[in-house]
Design an enzyme around this catalytic site. Structure first.
Site, PDB file in Angstrom:
ATOM      1  N   HIS A 106       0.836  -1.204   0.000  1.00 29.58           N
ATOM      2  CA  HIS A 106       0.000   0.000   0.000  1.00 29.58           C
ATOM      3  C   HIS A 106       0.871   1.253   0.000  1.00 29.58           C
ATOM      4  O   HIS A 106       0.687   2.162  -0.825  1.00 29.58           O
ATOM      5  CB  HIS A 106      -0.924  -0.018   1.216  1.00 29.58           C
ATOM      6  N   GLU A 107       1.826   1.331   0.928  1.00 30.35           N
ATOM      7  CA  GLU A 107       2.681   2.513   1.005  1.00 30.35           C
ATOM      8  C   GLU A 107       3.610   2.611  -0.198  1.00 30.35           C
ATOM      9  O   GLU A 107       3.885   3.713  -0.696  1.00 30.35           O
ATOM     10  CB  GLU A 107       3.487   2.493   2.307  1.00 30.35           C
ATOM     11  N   HIS A 110       1.706   4.236  -3.044  1.00 30.33           N
ATOM     12  CA  HIS A 110       1.698   5.691  -2.933  1.00 30.33           C
ATOM     13  C   HIS A 110       3.024   6.278  -3.398  1.00 30.33           C
ATOM     14  O   HIS A 110       3.059   7.256  -4.166  1.00 30.33           O
ATOM     15  CB  HIS A 110       1.467   6.094  -1.470  1.00 30.33           C
ATOM     16  N   ASP A 182      -7.492   7.710   2.516  1.00 31.71           N
ATOM     17  CA  ASP A 182      -7.147   8.146   1.162  1.00 31.71           C
ATOM     18  C   ASP A 182      -8.402   8.445   0.349  1.00 31.71           C
ATOM     19  O   ASP A 182      -8.455   9.439  -0.388  1.00 31.71           O
ATOM     20  CB  ASP A 182      -6.318   7.068   0.456  1.00 31.71           C
TER      21      ASP A 182
END
Length: 324
Positions: A106-107, A110, A182
């Site tokens: 997930h990170e 980004h 988000d």
């Protein structure tokens, strides 16, 4: 003599030069390493007020004292900056290995999408260490203070925010609840583009809706609709069109650069936190040195060096740390 409430004075947040000057004022009397650059710290703290900067320096001093540092280092200031923005690390939280990998993807989603976009802010740090209410964080900081934001920048911001959810879809084909914050920001930005900034080709340059403010609560109290149901339907369609377009862009970027995504995830699982220099090195295909492990000292002192042997402490009362 004018009365106390005849006029209101609003003080804006300081700019980069102002933050640098404020940092130097609050740093007086604090032992700092020579490597610390106030210009860099001022650049990394856009939107900070004088109280925020003072709190960051005081937090760094406390961290240095807890780590038995004789001087405040750059690492102490970086940790204090993260604490000021997002809160302290949740070291007691135990995360399953599978969830830890999902958080890393997930990170990394980004970070990779945000770095490869032309108009997005540069990635400053990526971490999968839980802090505050978040399970991981990706910091993107502007290179200079901004007072105007273009449509291209807003679209890239939405695309980078969707990078985490898109990474989950691309790798696992499943969805998790970690993207709730988000998605709220994505919807808020897209709706502001349509209703407030007049950035919709279909609806034109109109400000749709009036927002009433509550001066006592310090936040929006309610929104007043000044448009018809047909226009409301068009607004929803335009917001959906913007979000779908950004979702497609993020999908194309991560599909094309899947190798970079996997490399960043592997580095995050090993190091847990990547600075900008380390992140760029991973994107370039370079390998990072293994993380340093803390040296364990035997409890009974056996096998320790003479310099590491416990020494008798003078009978002095411990120092008191006043709150910032």
């Amino acid at each position: 003599r004018p009365g106390r409430f005849d006029r209101q004075i609003v003080v804006d947040a300081p700019d980069q030069n102002g933050r640098e000057a404020i940092l130097k004022v609050h740093a007086k009397g604090k032992p700092l390493d020579t490597e610390i650059d106030f210009a860099v710290l001022a650049k990394r703290t856009p939107g900070f007020t004088g109280a925020d900067l003072a709190n960051m320096l005081n937090e760094a001093a406390l961290l240095a004292a807890r780590r038995n540092h004789s001087r405040i280092s750059q690492a102490d200031l970086e940790e204090a900056l993260d604490r000021t923005i997002a809160g302290p690390q949740r070291k007691s939280r135990i995360i399953d290995e599978k969830e830890r990998e999902v958080i890393a993807y997930h990170e990394a989603g980004h970070a990779v999408v945000g770095e490869l976009l032309e108009h997005a802010d540069p990635v400053h740090k990526v971490t999968i260490l839980p802090r505050g209410m978040s399970l991981g964080s990706t910091w993107q900081l502007p290179e200079a203070d901004k007072y105007l934001v273009s449509k291209d920048e807003l679209v890239d911001d939405i695309t980078a925010l969707l990078g985490g959810r898109v990474a989950e879809e691309t790798v696992y084909g499943r969805l998790w609840t970690g993207a709730v914050g988000d998605l709220e920001r994505v919807t808020r930005i897209a709706r502001a583009m349509v209703c407030e900034y007049g950035m919709s080709e279909r609806l034109g340059t109109l400000a749709l809706g009036r927002r009433s403010h509550n001066p006592f609560l310090g936040r929006d109290y309610h929104d007043e609709r000044n448009y018809s149901e047909d226009v409301a339907k068009h607004i929803d369609e335009e917001v959906r069109k913007i979000v779908d377009h950004c979702h497609q862009r993020a999908t194309e970027i991560l599909t094309q650069h899947r190798d970079k995504l996997d490399a960043v995830v592997a580095a995050l699982l090993e190091h847990e936190t990547l600075t900008r220099e380390e992140f760029l090195a991973v994107l370039d295909g370079k390998s990072l040195p293994p993380p340093e492990k803390p040296r364990e000292t035997p409890k009974d002192g056996a096998g320790a060096d003479a310099s590491e042997q416990p020494r008798s402490k003078p009978n002095i009362a411990p120092p008191r740390f006043e709150p910032a």
